[in-house]
Each structure stands twice: as C-alpha cells, then as structure tokens.
Design an enzyme around this catalytic site. Structure first.
Site, mmCIF file in Angstrom:
data_model
loop_
_atom_site.group_PDB
_atom_site.id
_atom_site.type_symbol
_atom_site.label_atom_id
_atom_site.label_comp_id
_atom_site.label_asym_id
_atom_site.label_seq_id
_atom_site.Cartn_x
_atom_site.Cartn_y
_atom_site.Cartn_z
ATOM 1 N N TRP A 87 50.974 -37.520 -21.114
ATOM 2 C CA TRP A 87 52.139 -37.143 -21.926
ATOM 3 C C TRP A 87 51.979 -37.609 -23.362
ATOM 4 O O TRP A 87 52.281 -36.870 -24.307
ATOM 5 C CB TRP A 87 53.433 -37.686 -21.300
ATOM 6 C CG TRP A 87 53.953 -36.703 -20.304
ATOM 7 C CD1 TRP A 87 53.704 -36.681 -18.966
ATOM 8 C CD2 TRP A 87 54.743 -35.538 -20.581
ATOM 9 N NE1 TRP A 87 54.293 -35.591 -18.392
ATOM 10 C CE2 TRP A 87 54.937 -34.873 -19.353
ATOM 11 C CE3 TRP A 87 55.306 -34.993 -21.740
ATOM 12 C CZ2 TRP A 87 55.678 -33.688 -19.269
ATOM 13 C CZ3 TRP A 87 56.043 -33.818 -21.653
ATOM 14 C CH2 TRP A 87 56.214 -33.177 -20.423
ATOM 15 N N TRP A 98 38.121 -41.039 -17.826
ATOM 16 C CA TRP A 98 39.481 -40.979 -18.410
ATOM 17 C C TRP A 98 40.448 -41.783 -17.543
ATOM 18 O O TRP A 98 41.340 -42.474 -18.030
ATOM 19 C CB TRP A 98 39.993 -39.531 -18.481
ATOM 20 C CG TRP A 98 39.679 -38.803 -19.751
ATOM 21 C CD1 TRP A 98 38.766 -37.801 -19.889
ATOM 22 C CD2 TRP A 98 40.283 -38.991 -21.050
ATOM 23 N NE1 TRP A 98 38.773 -37.356 -21.187
ATOM 24 C CE2 TRP A 98 39.689 -38.064 -21.915
ATOM 25 C CE3 TRP A 98 41.272 -39.839 -21.548
ATOM 26 C CZ2 TRP A 98 40.041 -37.967 -23.256
ATOM 27 C CZ3 TRP A 98 41.626 -39.743 -22.893
ATOM 28 C CH2 TRP A 98 41.017 -38.814 -23.734
ATOM 29 N N TRP A 116 59.242 -36.878 -25.204
ATOM 30 C CA TRP A 116 58.184 -36.833 -24.182
ATOM 31 C C TRP A 116 58.547 -37.664 -22.954
ATOM 32 O O TRP A 116 58.113 -37.367 -21.844
ATOM 33 C CB TRP A 116 56.841 -37.280 -24.762
ATOM 34 C CG TRP A 116 56.804 -38.677 -25.335
ATOM 35 C CD1 TRP A 116 57.057 -39.056 -26.616
ATOM 36 C CD2 TRP A 116 56.500 -39.900 -24.630
ATOM 37 N NE1 TRP A 116 56.934 -40.415 -26.762
ATOM 38 C CE2 TRP A 116 56.584 -40.964 -25.562
ATOM 39 C CE3 TRP A 116 56.156 -40.202 -23.313
ATOM 40 C CZ2 TRP A 116 56.350 -42.302 -25.216
ATOM 41 C CZ3 TRP A 116 55.922 -41.532 -22.970
ATOM 42 C CH2 TRP A 116 56.022 -42.559 -23.915
ATOM 43 N N GLU A 160 36.010 -37.093 -16.420
ATOM 44 C CA GLU A 160 37.428 -37.145 -16.021
ATOM 45 C C GLU A 160 37.715 -38.440 -15.267
ATOM 46 O O GLU A 160 38.775 -39.047 -15.425
ATOM 47 C CB GLU A 160 37.796 -35.941 -15.154
ATOM 48 C CG GLU A 160 37.618 -34.589 -15.829
ATOM 49 C CD GLU A 160 38.328 -34.498 -17.159
ATOM 50 O OE1 GLU A 160 39.481 -34.955 -17.264
ATOM 51 O OE2 GLU A 160 37.727 -33.978 -18.121
ATOM 52 N N ASN A 196 45.446 -29.141 -14.537
ATOM 53 C CA ASN A 196 45.378 -29.988 -15.736
ATOM 54 C C ASN A 196 45.668 -29.223 -17.032
ATOM 55 O O ASN A 196 46.424 -29.686 -17.888
ATOM 56 C CB ASN A 196 44.004 -30.655 -15.823
ATOM 57 C CG ASN A 196 43.886 -31.527 -17.050
ATOM 58 O OD1 ASN A 196 44.666 -32.459 -17.234
ATOM 59 N ND2 ASN A 196 42.944 -31.209 -17.922
ATOM 60 N N TRP A 244 64.412 -36.166 -32.024
ATOM 61 C CA TRP A 244 64.411 -35.216 -30.890
ATOM 62 C C TRP A 244 65.730 -34.463 -30.843
ATOM 63 O O TRP A 244 66.768 -35.015 -31.204
ATOM 64 C CB TRP A 244 64.242 -35.980 -29.569
ATOM 65 C CG TRP A 244 63.044 -36.869 -29.510
ATOM 66 C CD1 TRP A 244 63.042 -38.231 -29.513
ATOM 67 C CD2 TRP A 244 61.674 -36.471 -29.449
ATOM 68 N NE1 TRP A 244 61.752 -38.695 -29.450
ATOM 69 C CE2 TRP A 244 60.890 -37.641 -29.412
ATOM 70 C CE3 TRP A 244 61.019 -35.229 -29.422
ATOM 71 C CZ2 TRP A 244 59.496 -37.622 -29.348
ATOM 72 C CZ3 TRP A 244 59.642 -35.214 -29.355
ATOM 73 C CH2 TRP A 244 58.895 -36.390 -29.323
HETATM 74 C C1 FAD Z 1 50.930 -34.376 -19.140
HETATM 75 C C2 FAD Z 1 49.908 -34.830 -18.119
HETATM 76 C C3 FAD Z 1 50.304 -35.582 -17.017
HETATM 77 C C4 FAD Z 1 49.364 -36.028 -16.076
HETATM 78 N N1 FAD Z 1 49.802 -36.787 -15.015
HETATM 79 C C5 FAD Z 1 48.896 -37.247 -14.112
HETATM 80 C C6 FAD Z 1 49.305 -38.062 -13.023
HETATM 81 O O1 FAD Z 1 50.482 -38.435 -12.896
HETATM 82 N N2 FAD Z 1 48.355 -38.447 -12.115
HETATM 83 C C7 FAD Z 1 47.038 -38.087 -12.245
HETATM 84 O O2 FAD Z 1 46.222 -38.463 -11.392
HETATM 85 N N3 FAD Z 1 46.626 -37.350 -13.280
HETATM 86 C C8 FAD Z 1 47.496 -36.908 -14.202
HETATM 87 N N4 FAD Z 1 47.069 -36.119 -15.245
HETATM 88 C C9 FAD Z 1 45.628 -35.860 -15.393
HETATM 89 C C10 FAD Z 1 45.108 -34.574 -14.709
HETATM 90 O O3 FAD Z 1 45.903 -33.483 -15.056
HETATM 91 C C11 FAD Z 1 45.053 -34.700 -13.189
HETATM 92 O O4 FAD Z 1 44.373 -35.883 -12.817
HETATM 93 C C12 FAD Z 1 44.330 -33.531 -12.545
HETATM 94 O O5 FAD Z 1 44.926 -32.316 -12.901
HETATM 95 C C13 FAD Z 1 44.348 -33.702 -11.035
HETATM 96 O O6 FAD Z 1 43.717 -32.647 -10.396
HETATM 97 P P1 FAD Z 1 42.295 -32.808 -9.705
HETATM 98 O O7 FAD Z 1 42.259 -33.997 -8.827
HETATM 99 O O8 FAD Z 1 41.979 -31.501 -9.087
HETATM 100 O O9 FAD Z 1 41.394 -33.100 -10.978
HETATM 101 P P2 FAD Z 1 39.822 -33.043 -11.241
HETATM 102 O O10 FAD Z 1 39.631 -32.165 -12.404
HETATM 103 O O11 FAD Z 1 39.045 -32.773 -10.022
HETATM 104 O O12 FAD Z 1 39.540 -34.525 -11.756
HETATM 105 C C14 FAD Z 1 39.093 -35.567 -10.873
HETATM 106 C C15 FAD Z 1 39.944 -36.799 -11.041
HETATM 107 O O13 FAD Z 1 39.784 -37.339 -12.338
HETATM 108 C C16 FAD Z 1 40.988 -37.969 -12.746
HETATM 109 N N5 FAD Z 1 41.463 -37.310 -13.971
HETATM 110 C C17 FAD Z 1 41.243 -36.032 -14.346
HETATM 111 N N6 FAD Z 1 41.782 -35.804 -15.563
HETATM 112 C C18 FAD Z 1 42.363 -36.961 -15.941
HETATM 113 C C19 FAD Z 1 43.069 -37.366 -17.093
HETATM 114 N N7 FAD Z 1 43.287 -36.542 -18.122
HETATM 115 N N8 FAD Z 1 43.551 -38.627 -17.127
HETATM 116 C C20 FAD Z 1 43.327 -39.505 -16.119
HETATM 117 N N9 FAD Z 1 42.650 -39.168 -15.010
HETATM 118 C C21 FAD Z 1 42.172 -37.921 -14.919
HETATM 119 C C22 FAD Z 1 41.999 -37.776 -11.629
HETATM 120 O O14 FAD Z 1 41.983 -38.922 -10.834
HETATM 121 C C23 FAD Z 1 41.425 -36.572 -10.894
HETATM 122 O O15 FAD Z 1 41.783 -36.530 -9.542
HETATM 123 C C24 FAD Z 1 47.993 -35.691 -16.222
HETATM 124 C C25 FAD Z 1 47.607 -34.927 -17.321
HETATM 125 C C26 FAD Z 1 48.546 -34.500 -18.259
HETATM 126 C C27 FAD Z 1 48.085 -33.684 -19.443
#
Ligand code: FAD
Length: 477
Positions: free
Chosen positions: A380, A276, A357, A273, A339, A304
């Site tokens: 998105w 990513w 979107w 993650e 997520n 749309w």
């Molecule tokens: C539609 C959509 C919008 C999102 N918008 C954002 C946003 O604005 N900001 C954001 O930080 N994340 C975003 N995410 C990614 C992800 O959902 C969040 O990072 C995550 O839910 C944050 O919770 P956590 O810190 O507990 O995640 P954990 O599961 O603990 O992950 C650890 C860290 O990994 C990074 N991470 C995890 N998943 C992703 C991912 N898919 N893409 C990029 N980085 C990731 C984040 O920095 C996160 O804090 C988005 C995902 C989707 C599907």
C-alpha cells in the site's frame, strides 16, 4: 544443554519439516510437546465468524496434528489469550523451555515479550529463532551498517550474502522419536472456536502442507515462464503460494533453494519477489511506525477526501473502471487478488479517489487470505508513494492503459464483471466511450447495467499531483 521436556509453540509455521524451533527443541530435549493457540486477541478482532484464514489455519493444524501423531506426538490445541494460555500450558506440562519462531509484527512482538516475562517468572526459558525469512533484522545492512531503505541494493546485498547454509533445512523427522504424546486427544471442530466453515473448499484453495506441496509442484512446471506471464491476471502466472507462506505450511528456505537451483529468468524473477518479502519484514521490524504512518513522514501531511460514497464504490467493485472493479470483485469473492491488480486498485483508491491509503490497507487486511502486515503495508505504501522505495508520486497508473496492456482482450474483466461480457474488446477497458448505438448493439447500457466512471481520471490525477507536491513543499518550508 538438554532440557527434560520442552514445548514448541506453533504460530505462523504450521508444518512438520524444516522448522527451526521444532528442530532445536527436538535436538535439545528428551520430550517435546507441540501446541497451537487459537488466540482470542486475534480472533475477536475479526469482523466476521466466517473467515477463510481461520478455516485455513484449522485445516493446517489438523494436518500438522496428524503428521505429529503418526510419529507418536500430537498437537495440543488451546483456545484463549495466548499470553496466558502458553505459560499456563507450560506449567501444566512441567516443561523447562518453550520454543517458538520469530515474528516481526509489532503486536506479536508485544505478545511474545509478555509471554517471555510470564515464563521467566515460572523459571521457564523462552527460546526463539529465525524461521520465516532468510535474513532478518540486521543481517543485511548497507556498507555503513544501516538498514536498507531501497530495494535493489538490498536485494544485491541479500544475494551476495546468501550461502548454502542459509538454505539448509532444519532437521525434524530424524529426531521425531522425542515427540511426546499430547495426553487426552480430542478432535477440535471449527465450531469449538466459534467459527463457521467458509467457501475455501469450493474455491479450490488447497490447505496445509499437502496443499502447499501441490501448488509448488504445479508452479515448478511453469516457473520458467514466470517473468513473461506474471503480470497478466487472466493467465495462470504466479505460484498462489502466498497464503501458505503466510501460515508457514511450506518453508521459505525450500522455496528460495528451488528458485536458486533452477536459475534462468523466470526463477530469478520469482526469487526477487521472495526477497521483497524479506525486505518488507525487515522494514516493519525496524520501523514499526509504518503501521499507521507514512514511511516518508512528509506524506503524513497529504490531504484526503475520504468520500464514503466513492470508497464504497471501490470496495464493492463499481467504480466504472472495469479493471479496478474486476480486482475488487476478485478480492471480495475469493480473498485473492493478482499482484498487478493489487497495485492498480490501490493506486486508484489513493490517487484517483483521494482516499487515505490506510483505509484501503485495512479493507485488504480484512479480506485477503494471504494478509500479511509487512507485505500489505509495504504494498500500500508503495502504491501510495508514501513508502520506502515506493512508486514516485508523479507516476500515476492510468487504469485504462493498465487494462489495455495487461488484460488486452478483457478476459479477466469479463470473468469478474460479467455484465461487460458482451462489450466489444475495444470498449471493454472504458465502456463509457461507447455511443448509445454501440451500447444498444451489445445490449449494455451505461448507468443501468454498469456504472459510469466515478471520477475522471485525468482531473483526479491532476488533483493528486498538486496534493503530493504541496505535502513535499510543506516539508521544505
Ligand atoms: C497493495 C498491495 C497489497 C499486498 N498485500 C499483500 C499481503 O497482504 N500479503 C502478501 O503476501 N502479499 C501482499 N502483496 C504482495 C503480492 O501482491 C502478493 O504476495 C502476491 O500477489 C501473492 O500471490 P502469489 O503467491 O501467487 O505470488 P508470486 O508471484 O508467486 O510470489 C511468490 C511470493 O513472493 C512474495 N511476494 C510477491 N510479491 C511480493 C511483494 N510485492 N511484497 C512482498 N512479498 C511479495 C509472496 O510471499 C508470494 O507468495 C501486496 C501487494 C500490493 C501491491
């Protein structure tokens, strides 16, 4: 070269540890000032004056100031347009260099270019370095030298490249004797920048470096189960560190280092993650057009409906699909969304309600505490199938199946959609399937206590499939 005095401009890196720009400034200058600018170019664009992000930054800045003050320094806080305030401050302090960490968002890059030009005109150097990612821009490339557009080979190349030096902390405390006092001290109140306190404290969202540390310690107790728990919104599965990564109250090197050293499936999945995160920064940096265009240009031609009534139902969490509604209410109430639910809610808006979107992305951007342009846009475009390495367009989440699979007893749904609290488990994912007798038995009337589904998923799915196929055909023709 040792400059006499330097200024470190903190932005999304509000910490006093493992900080590339601060470390470099401390090691190359005799006196180091530290500053943060509440940038009115960003603040004025926010829709409300009660914004959790602003309060989060304010707490983090106060904690950073206290950490600097303990060592004889302090944070100079200015309020105004950063592109003017920073050069003005540099001139007032008489520094020879301003140090900052790289930012990859197009608006930030434009701001930095303007600051660089103003400083140059004053004879002041603008020194920037990588800090918020492990690998930036061109550091991880395909064998042919191009930027990656597919995640798995990017991740493999990223992991192959990773060396202990990439995770080594940038020393800060060791050189703290070079911190310069900020001059006249004045405690800055949130009201001074025109903002009001929010419910951040009531929500129990820990702030600043100490808050990040608490969350990390808590998560490290659970990290081995991350891969098993992370998809179930009713469980405490993820780290909740995203807002801290957004504002840099903890170092990405430390997090990657912890995950790497831990090993095992949970830590490896979590590390993915974090990769990513680097991936989407790299995509945004290379392809700034994704901010308002599909990464795959053929999908800019998608049709749309953008029905305002349906969009409002989605925003307010009253689509009649309980998991989608729970997700949107979590967003509206707390600024955080799990997520899995970000994916489900985004897919539903785009492929079931046929709303562009970009509208959903904007709604998330206004409300997510962890809003990050690169990750939000990437997420998105993934859900909308318009992005690089996105969900294939023909794979459309079924909101009921997702609900049954990831919230089997409806525990999360009941937390955020309390009007369904008494609906039996077997109906909680699709309450409209209850007969009038079932509804009477649990005291929930569909249409009165909870809305009927705003669209029929099967029919909406068919329309989406046709539109995506049409957009692709147009490209071929
Ligand atoms: C539609 C959509 C919008 C999102 N918008 C954002 C946003 O604005 N900001 C954001 O930080 N994340 C975003 N995410 C990614 C992800 O959902 C969040 O990072 C995550 O839910 C944050 O919770 P956590 O810190 O507990 O995640 P954990 O599961 O603990 O992950 C650890 C860290 O990994 C990074 N991470 C995890 N998943 C992703 C991912 N898919 N893409 C990029 N980085 C990731 C984040 O920095 C996160 O804090 C988005 C995902 C989707 C599907």
């Amino acid at each position: 070269m040792t400059h006499d005095a330097a200024l470190v401009w903190f932005r999304r890196d509000l910490r006093f540890a493992d900080h590339a720009a601060l470390s470099r400034a401390l090691q190359g200058s005799r006196a180091v000032y530290c500053a943060f600018c509440f940038d009115t170019e960003i603040l004025d664009a926010l829709p409300t004056r009660t914004d959790r992000r602003v309060e989060f930054i304010w707490h983090a800045a106060c904690e950073l100031d206290a950490a600097l003050a303990e060592r004889g320094g302090g944070l100079i806080v200015v309020h105004g347009r950063a592109r003017e305030e920073i050069p003005r401050l540099a001139a007032r302090l008489g520094v020879r260099a301003v140090h900052a960490n790289h930012d990859y968002e197009p608006a930030a890059k434009a701001r930095d270019a303007a600051v660089r030009a103003s400083l140059a005109a004053q004879g002041v150097a603008f020194v920037t370095c990588k800090d918020q990612v492990i690998f930036e821009r061109d550091e991880v490339r395909t064998a042919g030298g191009a930027p990656f557009a597919v995640f798995t080979p990017y991740k493999n190349a990223w992991l192959r490249r990773l060396a202990p030096g990439d995770l080594a902390p940038f020393p800060v405390a060791e050189h703290a004797d070079r911190l310069a006092p900020p001059g006249e001290r004045r405690d800055l109140a949130l009201a001074d920048i025109g903002f009001r306190p929010t419910d951040l404290g009531a929500l129990g969202i820990p702030t600043g470096m100490s808050g990040a540390r608490r969350l990390l310690e808590d998560f490290l107790e659970r990290i081995d189960d991350y891969h098993r728990r992370r998809d179930y919104p009713a469980l405490k599965g993820p780290s909740y560190l995203s807002v801290h990564l957004r504002f840099g109250t903890i170092s990405i090197r430390e997090l990657v280092g912890r995950a790497h050293a831990r090993g095992g499936r949970g830590a490896q999945t979590w590390l993915s993650e974090l990769v990513w995160r680097d991936f989407y920064f790299m995509i945004l940096d290379h392809h700034p057009r994704v901010v308002d265009h599909a990464f795959k240009p053929e999908f800019d031609a998608l049709e749309w409906d953008n029905d305002p009534v349906r969009f409002a139902a989605w925003c307010e969490g009253r689509t009649g699909y309980p998991l989608v509604d729970a997700a949107m209410r979590q967003l509206n109430r707390t600024g955080y969304v799990h997520n899995r639910l970000r994916m489900v809610a985004a897919s539903f808006l785009v492929k079931d309600l046929h709303v562009d979107w970009r509208r959903g992305e904007r709604y998330f951007a206004e409300r997510l505490n962890d809003f990050d342009l690169a990750a939000n846009n990437g997420g998105w475009q993934w859900a909308a199938s318009t992005g690089c390495d996105a969900q294939p367009y023909f794979r459309i989440f079924n909101p009921v199946a997702q609900s049954e699979r990831f919230d089997p007893q409806g525990r999360f749904i009941r937390r955020y959609v309390p009007e369904l609290a008494r609906v039996p488990d077997k109906f909680v994912h699709a309450p409209w399937r209850m007969t009038p007798g079932d509804q009477a038995a649990c005291g929930v009337t569909i249409g009165r206590d909870y809305p009927p589904p705003v669209v029929d998923h099967a029919a909406a799915r068919q329309v989406a499939l046709e539109r995506y196929a049409r957009a692709r055909r147009r490209k071929r023709d």
